[in-house]
Write a protein that holds these residues in place. Structure first.
Motif, short mmCIF file in Angstrom:
data_model
loop_
_atom_site.label_atom_id
_atom_site.label_comp_id
_atom_site.label_asym_id
_atom_site.label_seq_id
_atom_site.Cartn_x
_atom_site.Cartn_y
_atom_site.Cartn_z
N SER A 273 0.94 -1.14 -0.01
CA SER A 273 0.02 0.12 -0.04
C SER A 273 0.94 1.22 -0.09
O SER A 273 1.86 1.37 0.59
CB SER A 273 -1.03 -0.04 1.18
OG SER A 273 -1.73 1.35 1.39
N GLN B 166 -3.96 8.39 7.23
CA GLN B 166 -5.44 8.32 7.12
C GLN B 166 -5.78 9.81 7.59
O GLN B 166 -5.14 10.64 8.29
CB GLN B 166 -5.96 7.52 8.17
CG GLN B 166 -5.73 6.14 7.90
CD GLN B 166 -6.45 5.43 6.99
OE1 GLN B 166 -7.27 6.13 6.30
NE2 GLN B 166 -6.39 4.28 6.71
N GLU C 42 -10.22 3.84 5.64
CA GLU C 42 -10.13 2.44 6.26
C GLU C 42 -9.15 1.52 5.23
O GLU C 42 -8.93 0.30 5.46
CB GLU C 42 -11.32 1.68 6.15
CG GLU C 42 -12.58 2.48 6.72
CD GLU C 42 -12.30 2.03 8.34
OE1 GLU C 42 -12.07 1.28 8.83
OE2 GLU C 42 -12.94 3.30 9.02
N LYS C 43 -8.36 2.20 4.20
CA LYS C 43 -7.31 1.49 3.42
C LYS C 43 -6.22 1.27 4.43
O LYS C 43 -5.80 2.19 5.10
CB LYS C 43 -7.07 2.16 2.23
CG LYS C 43 -8.26 2.27 1.32
CD LYS C 43 -8.47 1.08 0.85
CE LYS C 43 -9.87 1.44 -0.45
NZ LYS C 43 -10.19 0.21 -0.78
N PRO C 44 -5.23 0.36 4.11
CA PRO C 44 -4.04 0.02 5.13
C PRO C 44 -3.00 1.29 4.55
O PRO C 44 -2.80 1.80 3.47
CB PRO C 44 -3.45 -1.21 4.81
CG PRO C 44 -4.32 -1.47 3.15
CD PRO C 44 -5.48 -0.80 3.17
N TYR D 264 1.23 2.65 4.20
CA TYR D 264 2.09 2.09 3.92
C TYR D 264 3.00 1.62 4.80
O TYR D 264 3.66 0.55 4.61
CB TYR D 264 2.86 3.47 3.16
CG TYR D 264 4.35 3.15 2.76
CD1 TYR D 264 4.76 2.54 1.45
CD2 TYR D 264 5.40 3.19 3.61
CE1 TYR D 264 6.13 2.50 1.43
CE2 TYR D 264 6.89 3.19 3.44
CZ TYR D 264 7.19 2.65 2.15
OH TYR D 264 8.33 2.34 1.97
N ASP E 123 2.32 0.37 7.99
CA ASP E 123 1.85 -1.17 8.35
C ASP E 123 2.07 -2.09 7.48
O ASP E 123 2.51 -3.09 7.78
CB ASP E 123 0.60 -0.98 8.72
CG ASP E 123 0.16 0.09 9.91
OD1 ASP E 123 1.05 0.25 10.63
OD2 ASP E 123 -0.83 0.80 9.83
N ASP E 124 1.62 -1.88 6.05
CA ASP E 124 1.83 -2.82 5.16
C ASP E 124 3.50 -3.24 4.71
O ASP E 124 3.72 -4.29 4.66
CB ASP E 124 1.33 -2.41 3.75
CG ASP E 124 0.51 -3.35 2.94
OD1 ASP E 124 0.18 -4.31 3.75
OD2 ASP E 124 0.20 -3.20 1.90
N ASP F 204 4.54 -5.24 7.78
CA ASP F 204 3.88 -6.84 7.61
C ASP F 204 4.71 -7.66 6.66
O ASP F 204 4.83 -8.66 6.82
CB ASP F 204 2.44 -6.52 7.36
CG ASP F 204 1.59 -6.17 8.51
OD1 ASP F 204 2.15 -6.17 9.54
OD2 ASP F 204 0.24 -5.64 8.31
#
Length: 350
Positions: A154, A159, A327-329, A331, A333-334, A337
């Protein structure tokens, strides 16, 4: 503690660099993240958890050898390399230390030139994983046989709450590098057509020269737009957001794109994008619902004029553009992960 290094040529205001700095350096649970740059740009600041190479040209061998030597002596658990110059370092490190886990990170849906193509193809073959800024970049750049290594990360940087709904005004804005890829010459032609019917229209162009500024200024003069177009040059991100709050439309007629982060940011700000449906733009923008697609310039101008005459429809499109990214993930965090999955490290973030 597992150490991750993101290697980037140098710190600029482009999407790659802005995204990289949206992920704070330091500890994230069981992961330690740092940024490395091949060279130190004259205007860049050095943050904690960063290493900047010598203040030399990007083509100076010292930049490459310095980064390689540093990574060879102190190898990370995961090296993520962005852009072709960093890919060259990744290739050498993988040859010298084949057990080092590496990722090549792709940020554009096409090869820029032959060296870019060759360096990234070699890095893709050698790397443990291939990350991309969008599904379009992954599909177009990665050979079919290597798709199993691929993952889209992402590129949403933050947000934002939904912006206040306002009536439309003929204020247009663009931010990004002033290069040929962004197609601003076409955008100016489209804007000139609109100005013939709305003499109160204004277009603010923000960003550093990427080789096209002189031509664009000449184009403005040729089209008689000197009273309607202003070039702002580089601006801080907070100042760009302030300028965007006074606009209603984001105008960008790119010839090609990957994720096009400035379009994403514009949508989050409630601007209606007037854009060519290239790269990932065609997947997250919806023509006539959250954006105006530029297929034919005259039709796009008519669509803009119709929105200016219909504030209710403009507000609906503005709201749809902003709501898409709720609500999109993110950068950061993605990215973390994806790193955890690759190096087999799990745990809660600090």
């Amino acid at each position: 503690m597992k150490r991750i290094v993101h290697l980037i040529p140098y710190h600029e205001i482009g999407g790659v660099e802005i995204a990289a700095r949206s992920l704070p350096t330091g500890c994230h649970g069981e992961l330690e993240f740092e940024r490395n740059y091949l060279v130190k740009a004259p205007t860049s600041t050095v943050e904690a958890g960063e290493y900047h190479g010598p203040e030399v040209s990007l083509n100076n061998p010292r930049a490459f050898w310095g980064a390689l030597l540093r990574l060879y002596r102190d190898p990370p658990n995961l090296l993520v390399a962005s852009l072709w110059r960093s890919a060259l370092v990744l290739i050498c490190l993988k040859i010298l230390r084949p057990r080092t886990r590496t990722v090549i990170f792709l940020h554009l849906a096409h090869d820029v030139h032959l060296v870019d193509k060759l360096a990234n193809r070699a890095a893709m073959s050698l790397s443990d994983a291939i990350w991309a800024d969008s599904s379009v970049t992954l599909d177009r750049r990665v050979p079919r046989g290597l798709h199993g290594k691929g993952r889209v990360v992402s590129f949403l940087l933050n947000q934002r709450s939904l912006p206040e709904q306002c009536d439309p005004v003929p204020e247009f804005i663009f931010w990004g590098r002033l290069n040929a890829q962004k197609g601003l010459d076409r955008a100016l032609g489209l804007f000139a057509t609109l100005v013939r019917q709305r003499r109160d229209a204004r277009f603010t162009i923000i960003g550093p020269d990427g080789g096209m500024e002189d031509q664009l200024r000449a184009r403005v003069a040729e089209l008689g737009l000197r009273d309607h177009v202003v070039f702002k040059g580089r601006m801080r991100h907070a100042d760009i957001a302030d300028a965007a709050s006074r606009a209603s439309f984001y105008l960008q007629t790119s010839r090609d794109e990957g994720m096009a982060m400035s379009v994403v940011e514009a949508m989050q700000n409630g601007l209606v994008p007037v854009v060519t449906p290239v790269g990932e733009i065609s997947n997250y923008c919806d023509d006539k619902d959250s954006a105006i697609f530029v297929h034919e310039d005259d039709a796009a101008v008519e669509a803009v004029l119709a929105l200016l005459a219909d504030p209710d429809q403009y507000r609906r499109m503005s709201c749809a553009a902003a709501k898409y990214w709720q609500e999109k993930p993110l950068y950061r965090d993605d990215f973390l992960d994806a790193a955890r999955e690759l190096i087999g490290s799990r745990g809660d973030e600090a």
